[in-house]
Design an enzyme around this catalytic site. Sequence first.
Site, mmCIF file in Angstrom:
data_model
loop_
_atom_site.group_PDB
_atom_site.id
_atom_site.type_symbol
_atom_site.label_atom_id
_atom_site.label_comp_id
_atom_site.label_asym_id
_atom_site.label_seq_id
_atom_site.Cartn_x
_atom_site.Cartn_y
_atom_site.Cartn_z
ATOM 1 N N THR A 132 58.506 -82.169 -33.488
ATOM 2 C CA THR A 132 57.265 -82.051 -34.192
ATOM 3 C C THR A 132 57.325 -81.838 -35.628
ATOM 4 O O THR A 132 58.543 -81.806 -36.248
ATOM 5 C CB THR A 132 57.110 -80.396 -33.729
ATOM 6 O OG1 THR A 132 55.899 -79.923 -34.643
ATOM 7 C CG2 THR A 132 58.208 -79.463 -34.138
ATOM 8 N N GLU A 134 56.665 -79.777 -37.518
ATOM 9 C CA GLU A 134 57.226 -78.209 -38.038
ATOM 10 C C GLU A 134 58.488 -78.024 -38.421
ATOM 11 O O GLU A 134 59.127 -77.209 -39.083
ATOM 12 C CB GLU A 134 56.627 -77.253 -37.148
ATOM 13 C CG GLU A 134 55.298 -77.106 -36.697
ATOM 14 C CD GLU A 134 55.044 -75.764 -36.213
ATOM 15 O OE1 GLU A 134 55.558 -75.045 -36.048
ATOM 16 O OE2 GLU A 134 53.564 -75.717 -35.668
ATOM 17 N N TYR A 156 60.113 -70.747 -33.309
ATOM 18 C CA TYR A 156 59.656 -72.218 -32.357
ATOM 19 C C TYR A 156 60.233 -73.290 -33.167
ATOM 20 O O TYR A 156 61.026 -74.188 -32.553
ATOM 21 C CB TYR A 156 58.244 -72.145 -32.468
ATOM 22 C CG TYR A 156 57.684 -73.519 -32.028
ATOM 23 C CD1 TYR A 156 57.937 -74.136 -30.836
ATOM 24 C CD2 TYR A 156 56.920 -74.472 -32.913
ATOM 25 C CE1 TYR A 156 57.468 -75.500 -30.346
ATOM 26 C CE2 TYR A 156 56.554 -75.558 -32.849
ATOM 27 C CZ TYR A 156 56.712 -76.121 -31.281
ATOM 28 O OH TYR A 156 56.550 -77.425 -30.937
#
Length: 343
Positions: A132, A134, A156
């Site tokens: 991701t 992120e 996460y």
Amino acid sequence: MASERSFEDKTLLVTGGAGFIGSNFIHYWLKRYSRCRVINLDKLTYAGNLDNLKEVDKDPRYEFIQGDIRDKKLVKKIFRKVQGVVHFAAETHVDRSILDAGEFVLTDVFGTFVLLDALKDSKVEFFIHLSTDEVYGSRDKGHFSEEDPLCPSSPYSASKAGADRLAYAYHKTYSLPIIILRPSNNFGPYQYPEKFIPLFVTNALEGKPLPLYGRGTNVRDWLYVEDHCRAIDLVIRAGKLGEIYNVGANAEIENNVVAEKIVDFLGKPKSLIKRVPDRLGHDKRYALDCRKVRALGWKPEWDFEEALASTVQWYQENQIWWKKIKEKSRDFRSFYEEYYRRR
Ligand code: NAD
Ligand code: DAU
């Protein structure tokens, strides 16, 4: 461009295929490649939903196996039957990871380890790992390239960063055929209505408040899921093994602007948008430099406004799909609101 791998008549394992992107990808793949076969391994957590796959349920090219990616024996058995793997399965909701990170570490890190370890003893020709954007963390200006260091800031994204680096390590150490994708925020049909866009669309349809975190000035780069599926397809065919590819649409928009567009599309009052306490550690902005995947020949085909309008229409037309989910997911939302009230 690298020479293309042909994968049309082979069997693909999709992990987490009953979730949002996985189910869109299965629909995409079965439509595009008439001679392919797909095995979907999904545990059916709260986020997994076989309603997403009703249209392909009876397709002889498709097989569903309910199971856990952490089940070593099962994974090894499936790996003997497939030539490629696209690994979506994960715990994915940042807010849930803030309340309880355990399942994130166990699934996103340990689950990925089990798959990678099974890859060592298999004849699988490629393994696409869904990471991701992120994992880079937040930045106010500029764009992250694939070379930038990782600085994840939620439980996460830290779990995803662990999985991302494990995938890289298994390529580097054992020369395994792994490619890592780092996509930006996806949206579109079948997205679980706890994520920003489907939560806001469905709340607006129900006349409920739209809970905008903080000042609503956080920025995300919105990628329509169909464009993302095309990028995965291209990387399977032409991506270089061992490489990392950022995938973003270059559609950076503040949350408050997205929220206003949603109420406008639905003809609802802006007063439905309510500011609520900010997410803990809320990343301000994600932004990707996507020259590498674009050099393979990919670019997004959907314009953000058109894709959002189409998504809003999909949720308008598929109310049975999301109402069934929302009935069951009330617990999490009230638990979450209570957590923030008490702080
Ligand atoms: P999702 O939460 O909608 O679906 C996850 C799926 O994984 C569910 O079907 C769930 O049942 C399954 N699953 C969870 N734990 C499992 C386990 N232990 N064994 C087998 N199956 C399990 O997720 P999504 O939004 O479709 O995201 C898919 C992948 O893409 C994830 O790896 C995520 O980190 C990554 N990603 C998502 C986005 C996004 O915007 N949605 C953006 C970038 C990357
Ligand atoms: O960037 C890719 C990531 O995008 C994926 O890896 C994750 O799996 C996916 O969940 C998503 O993470 P975000 O945290 O960016 O997405 P989410 O939809 O939860 O939130 C998007 C933005 O909207 C974020 O700035 C927080 C804000 N938000 C979210 C919710 C759920 C609100 O303002 N109110 C809300 O109720």
